[in-house]
Enzyme design. Structure first.
Site, mmCIF file in Angstrom:
data_model
loop_
_atom_site.group_PDB
_atom_site.id
_atom_site.type_symbol
_atom_site.label_atom_id
_atom_site.label_comp_id
_atom_site.label_asym_id
_atom_site.label_seq_id
_atom_site.Cartn_x
_atom_site.Cartn_y
_atom_site.Cartn_z
ATOM 1 N N ASN A 6 0.863 -1.186 0.000
ATOM 2 C CA ASN A 6 0.000 0.000 0.000
ATOM 3 C C ASN A 6 0.902 1.240 0.000
ATOM 4 O OD1 ASN A 6 -1.356 2.282 1.200
ATOM 5 N ND2 ASN A 6 -3.052 0.919 1.617
ATOM 6 N N HIS A 9 1.123 6.113 1.954
ATOM 7 C CA HIS A 9 1.981 6.972 2.777
ATOM 8 C C HIS A 9 2.977 7.786 1.954
ATOM 9 C CE1 HIS A 9 0.190 5.707 6.348
ATOM 10 N NE2 HIS A 9 1.076 4.835 6.799
ATOM 11 N N HIS A 42 -5.481 3.828 -1.787
ATOM 12 C CA HIS A 42 -6.822 4.144 -1.283
ATOM 13 C C HIS A 42 -7.181 5.551 -1.734
ATOM 14 C CE1 HIS A 42 -9.608 4.284 2.535
ATOM 15 N NE2 HIS A 42 -10.253 4.622 1.429
ATOM 16 N N ARG A 44 -9.462 8.276 -1.216
ATOM 17 C CA ARG A 44 -10.460 8.687 -0.221
ATOM 18 C C ARG A 44 -11.320 9.815 -0.750
ATOM 19 N NH1 ARG A 44 -10.387 7.789 5.251
ATOM 20 N NH2 ARG A 44 -8.971 6.150 5.900
ATOM 21 N N ARG A 48 -7.060 12.904 0.759
ATOM 22 C CA ARG A 48 -6.023 13.377 1.683
ATOM 23 C C ARG A 48 -4.620 12.893 1.316
ATOM 24 N NH1 ARG A 48 -7.273 9.900 7.116
ATOM 25 N NH2 ARG A 48 -9.307 10.824 6.885
ATOM 26 N N GLU A 69 -8.409 0.690 -3.388
ATOM 27 C CA GLU A 69 -9.185 0.606 -2.152
ATOM 28 C C GLU A 69 -10.128 1.798 -2.133
ATOM 29 O OE1 GLU A 69 -6.476 -0.061 1.174
ATOM 30 O OE2 GLU A 69 -7.996 0.853 2.456
ATOM 31 N N THR A 100 -8.107 3.348 8.106
ATOM 32 C CA THR A 100 -9.332 2.543 8.143
ATOM 33 C C THR A 100 -9.408 1.815 9.488
ATOM 34 O OG1 THR A 100 -8.908 2.208 5.804
ATOM 35 C CG2 THR A 100 -10.675 0.912 6.774
ATOM 36 N N GLU A 150 -10.577 -9.629 2.551
ATOM 37 C CA GLU A 150 -9.343 -9.247 3.236
ATOM 38 C C GLU A 150 -9.679 -9.190 4.723
ATOM 39 O OE1 GLU A 150 -7.252 -5.714 1.867
ATOM 40 O OE2 GLU A 150 -6.229 -5.541 3.804
ATOM 41 N N HIS A 190 -3.573 -4.883 7.555
ATOM 42 C CA HIS A 190 -3.705 -3.776 8.500
ATOM 43 C C HIS A 190 -2.862 -4.021 9.744
ATOM 44 C CE1 HIS A 190 -5.169 -0.094 10.196
ATOM 45 N NE2 HIS A 190 -5.747 0.151 9.049
HETATM 46 N N1 PXP Z 1 -5.645 -3.131 4.053
HETATM 47 C C1 PXP Z 1 -6.576 -2.151 4.142
HETATM 48 C C2 PXP Z 1 -7.973 -2.453 3.715
HETATM 49 C C3 PXP Z 1 -6.228 -0.867 4.618
HETATM 50 O O1 PXP Z 1 -7.145 0.093 4.714
HETATM 51 C C4 PXP Z 1 -4.878 -0.623 4.970
HETATM 52 C C5 PXP Z 1 -4.463 0.749 5.444
HETATM 53 O O2 PXP Z 1 -4.561 1.670 4.431
HETATM 54 C C6 PXP Z 1 -3.952 -1.679 4.853
HETATM 55 C C7 PXP Z 1 -4.367 -2.922 4.412
HETATM 56 C C8 PXP Z 1 -2.514 -1.503 5.195
HETATM 57 O O3 PXP Z 1 -2.415 -1.242 6.566
HETATM 58 P P1 PXP Z 1 -1.009 -0.780 7.159
HETATM 59 O O4 PXP Z 1 -0.710 0.556 6.560
HETATM 60 O O5 PXP Z 1 -1.268 -0.732 8.635
HETATM 61 O O6 PXP Z 1 -0.013 -1.812 6.761
#
Ligand code: PXP
Length: 237
Positions: A6, A9, A42, A44, A48, A69, A100, A150, A190
């Site tokens: 992901n 960031h 993602h 949003r 953001r 996402e 999330t 997931e 997550h």
């Molecule tokens: N899966 C989903 C559905 C998420 O919303 C996120 C966070 O954006 C992640 C995985 C990845 O989580 P993390 O950034 O804590 O690894």
């Protein structure tokens, strides 16, 4: 087990200064070269971090698979139908949250989810639902026609004592087996990092993990390639 990264960031850092760097599109290529088998972003409602331009360009450059996402809203359905990601992961969205916070409330949203899944399937886009490890959510995912679930591992990741950690892990394992038997592809994500990933490896039904924060955080010190490679080396063993 496969890794999808992901890259939200990277866009968060860019947005901190409202500049054009660092570019999540470049990050996607580096992650793929280092062994990631998918890129997650993602989009949003409040844009953001990831924005519409990012999603358009990511669709062009991502060669593994692009997982968009998104919340199951009309706006996002329209964008996904234009962009054509390989899959969408439907998540709940709340403007106040930092990230999330939980899985979808499938009981309340079942009609909406069924509608969005139909809209995605008509464009041959696979659909994953982000769910807490609860049996009812899995039954509802099957009813709504989802392809993938997931499992939300955030609660497991946040456990501070061993007993609750084992308890959460056992819930994740049970749900993974149940979903697998029902014909769903099972992934998890997550809060997973270089330390808590190990017990996930023993759950055979989990075919893929989606990780953002831990990899991008490590990348600050080691570089993105190395951070992705380190995780790929753990989960492929
Ligand atoms: N899966 C989903 C559905 C998420 O919303 C996120 C966070 O954006 C992640 C995985 C990845 O989580 P993390 O950034 O804590 O690894």
């Amino acid at each position: 087990m496969k890794l999808t990264v992901n890259i939200d960031h990277i866009a968060t850092i860019r947005e901190a200064r409202g500049e054009i760097e660092p570019d999540p599109v470049i990050a996607a290529g580096i992650c793929e070269l280092a062994g990631a088998e998918g890129i997650v972003c993602h989009l949003r409602e409040d844009r953001r971090h990831i924005n519409d331009r990012d999603v358009r360009l990511l669709r062009e450059v991502v060669k593994t698979k692009l997982d968009l996402e998104m919340a199951p809203t009309d706006e996002m359905v329209r964008i996904a139908r234009e962009i054509l990601p390989d899959l969408v992961t439907l998540v709940p969205e709340n403007r106040q949250e930092l990230t999330t916070e939980g899985g979808l409330n499938t009981r309340v949203m079942i009609e909406r989810l069924t509608h969005v899944i139909d809209e995605m399937h008509s464009k041959e886009i696979l659909v994953s639902l982000f769910l807490d490890p609860e049996p009812e959510a899995i039954d509802n995912a099957v009813t709504a026609g989802a392809d993938i679930i997931e499992i939300h591992t955030g609660k497991f990741a946040n456990c501070i004592d061993e007993e609750s950690r084992i308890n959460e892990l056992s819930k994740i394992g049970t749900i993974a087996r149940m979903a697998d038997e029902l014909g769903l592809v099972v992934t998890a994500g997550h809060g997973l990092n270089y330390y808590n990933i190990f017990p996930m490896l023993s759950i055979r039904e989990i075919s893929e993990v989606s990780i953002g924060h831990a990899i991008i955080s490590r990348a600050v010190f080691t570089g993105l390639s190395r951070a992705v490679e380190d995780m790929v080396n753990i989960i492929r063993k």
